[in-house]
Design an enzyme around this catalytic site. Structure first.
Site, short mmCIF file in Angstrom:
data_model
loop_
_atom_site.label_atom_id
_atom_site.label_comp_id
_atom_site.label_asym_id
_atom_site.label_seq_id
_atom_site.Cartn_x
_atom_site.Cartn_y
_atom_site.Cartn_z
N LYS A 14 0.81 -1.22 0.00
CA LYS A 14 0.00 0.00 0.00
C LYS A 14 0.85 1.27 0.00
O LYS A 14 0.47 2.25 -0.62
CB LYS A 14 -1.04 -0.01 1.12
CG LYS A 14 -0.50 -0.05 2.51
CD LYS A 14 -1.66 -0.20 3.50
CE LYS A 14 -1.19 -0.22 4.94
NZ LYS A 14 0.11 -0.79 5.25
N ARG A 87 -6.02 2.43 11.77
CA ARG A 87 -5.57 1.06 12.03
C ARG A 87 -6.35 0.39 13.15
O ARG A 87 -6.11 -0.77 13.45
CB ARG A 87 -4.10 1.09 12.42
CG ARG A 87 -3.15 0.67 11.29
CD ARG A 87 -1.76 0.82 11.82
NE ARG A 87 -0.77 0.01 11.24
CZ ARG A 87 0.16 0.42 10.38
NH1 ARG A 87 0.11 1.65 9.91
NH2 ARG A 87 1.11 -0.37 9.98
N ARG A 126 12.44 -6.94 1.80
CA ARG A 126 12.30 -5.50 1.52
C ARG A 126 13.55 -4.73 1.94
O ARG A 126 14.10 -4.95 3.01
CB ARG A 126 11.08 -4.96 2.26
CG ARG A 126 10.96 -3.44 2.21
CD ARG A 126 9.57 -3.00 2.48
NE ARG A 126 9.24 -2.98 3.90
CZ ARG A 126 8.10 -2.48 4.36
NH1 ARG A 126 7.19 -1.99 3.53
NH2 ARG A 126 7.85 -2.47 5.64
N ARG A 159 14.31 -2.22 7.32
CA ARG A 159 13.62 -1.60 8.44
C ARG A 159 13.77 -2.46 9.68
O ARG A 159 13.67 -3.68 9.60
CB ARG A 159 12.13 -1.43 8.10
CG ARG A 159 11.80 -0.04 7.62
CD ARG A 159 10.40 0.09 7.15
NE ARG A 159 9.38 -0.29 8.13
CZ ARG A 159 8.07 -0.05 7.96
NH1 ARG A 159 7.64 0.55 6.87
NH2 ARG A 159 7.19 -0.41 8.86
N ARG A 170 3.38 -7.90 14.00
CA ARG A 170 2.65 -6.87 13.23
C ARG A 170 1.44 -7.50 12.54
O ARG A 170 0.37 -6.89 12.47
CB ARG A 170 3.58 -6.23 12.20
CG ARG A 170 4.57 -5.26 12.86
CD ARG A 170 5.75 -4.96 11.96
NE ARG A 170 5.42 -4.17 10.80
CZ ARG A 170 6.18 -4.13 9.69
NH1 ARG A 170 7.29 -4.85 9.62
NH2 ARG A 170 5.83 -3.38 8.68
P1 AMP Z 1 3.96 1.34 8.66
O1 AMP Z 1 5.09 2.11 8.07
O2 AMP Z 1 2.61 1.83 8.20
O3 AMP Z 1 4.12 -0.15 8.48
O4 AMP Z 1 3.99 1.62 10.24
C1 AMP Z 1 5.10 1.25 11.02
C2 AMP Z 1 4.74 1.28 12.49
O5 AMP Z 1 4.33 2.61 12.86
C3 AMP Z 1 3.57 0.39 12.91
O6 AMP Z 1 3.96 -0.95 13.14
C4 AMP Z 1 3.09 1.10 14.18
O7 AMP Z 1 3.97 0.83 15.27
C5 AMP Z 1 3.28 2.57 13.82
N1 AMP Z 1 2.06 3.12 13.19
C6 AMP Z 1 1.93 3.58 11.91
N2 AMP Z 1 0.69 3.99 11.66
C7 AMP Z 1 -0.02 3.81 12.82
C8 AMP Z 1 -1.37 4.02 13.21
N3 AMP Z 1 -2.29 4.51 12.35
N4 AMP Z 1 -1.71 3.71 14.48
C9 AMP Z 1 -0.82 3.22 15.38
N5 AMP Z 1 0.46 2.97 15.06
C10 AMP Z 1 0.88 3.26 13.80
#
Ligand code: AMP
Length: 217
Positions: A14, A87, A126, A159, A170
């Site tokens: 996404k 989320r 990745r 990452r 996750r």
């Molecule tokens: P992402 O880059 O979207 O995979 O997000 C990486 C991490 O950031 C997630 O595993 C959460 O720890 C935190 N995070 C990102 N977006 C949110 C959200 N909407 N609510 C809570 N935690 C978030």
């Protein structure tokens, strides 16, 4: 105006799709993960607090994320794509309230569907450029030179939350807390399901068809 939400598990593609679509249709790409990673880099209070949750693959508290989104939305005057937000149900309900206050509406919610087994494979392979953020996959989209970004020569990195143990957590958080949101948007007629396991271009075409439909109404 086009206002989209991208739902999907970590590794569903996404982020990459949102970035491309935002460029093509001149939309703001609002990624809560990127905002939080920037805060960690800048060592702000927000970053320090968020880091412990992110490193463990847990979600950052809802009130913190909703505060960030409110601030982002009041700065925006063009269409946008939410990537990685909402989320949780509390975030989806909080977003509804913010949108009502601002007098705006979401056009569509795109849900990228993909099997967990494929996600684990994708996330472990990745790599990202430290400099420009370009994404690679060691199996399906490797850089020309190992460890070096094709676009800017920057260093590629994995990452810290793309390790097997954190990926498993996750995914479990995603199934428990994020999947229920699908029903929330389906019941409002906003959810569009897209098969995210196909190639990048095929998935892009399906998403573009949604945007073009939104744009014409
Ligand atoms: P992402 O880059 O979207 O995979 O997000 C990486 C991490 O950031 C997630 O595993 C959460 O720890 C935190 N995070 C990102 N977006 C949110 C959200 N909407 N609510 C809570 N935690 C978030």
């Amino acid at each position: 105006m086009i206002r989209l939400i991208f739902l999907g598990a970590p590794g569903s593609g996404k982020g990459t799709q949102a970035k491309r679509l935002a460029q093509k249709f001149d939309l703001d790409h609002i990624s809560t993960g990127d905002i939080l990673r920037d805060a960690i880099k800048a060592q702000t209070q927000l970053g320090k607090m968020a880091r412990t949750f992110m490193d463990a693959g847990e979600l950052v508290p809802d009130n913190v994320v909703l505060g960030m989104i409110k601030e982002e939305l009041t700065k925006r005057c063009k269409g946008f794509i939410f990537d990685g937000f909402p989320r949780t149900m509390a975030q989806a309900e909080g977003l509804d309230k913010i949108l009502k206050e601002l007098g705006i509406q979401i056009s569509s919610v795109v849900n990228l569907e993909i099997a967990d087994s494929l996600i684990v494979k994708r996330l472990e392979a990745r790599r990202l450029c430290r400099n420009c953020g370009q994404e690679y996959n060691l199996e399906t989209k490797p850089p020309k030179v190992e460890g070096v970004c094709d676009l800017c020569g920057g260093e590629l990195y994995k990452r810290p939350d793309d390790t097997p143990e954190v990926i498993v957590n996750r995914l479990s958080v995603y199934h428990q807390k994020t999947r229920p949101i699908e029903e929330f948007y389906r019941s409002r007629g906003l959810l569009v399901q897209i098969d995210g396991s196909r190639g990048f271009d095929e998935v892009s075409d399906s998403i573009e068809a949604v945007v073009e439909k939104n744009d014409s109404v």
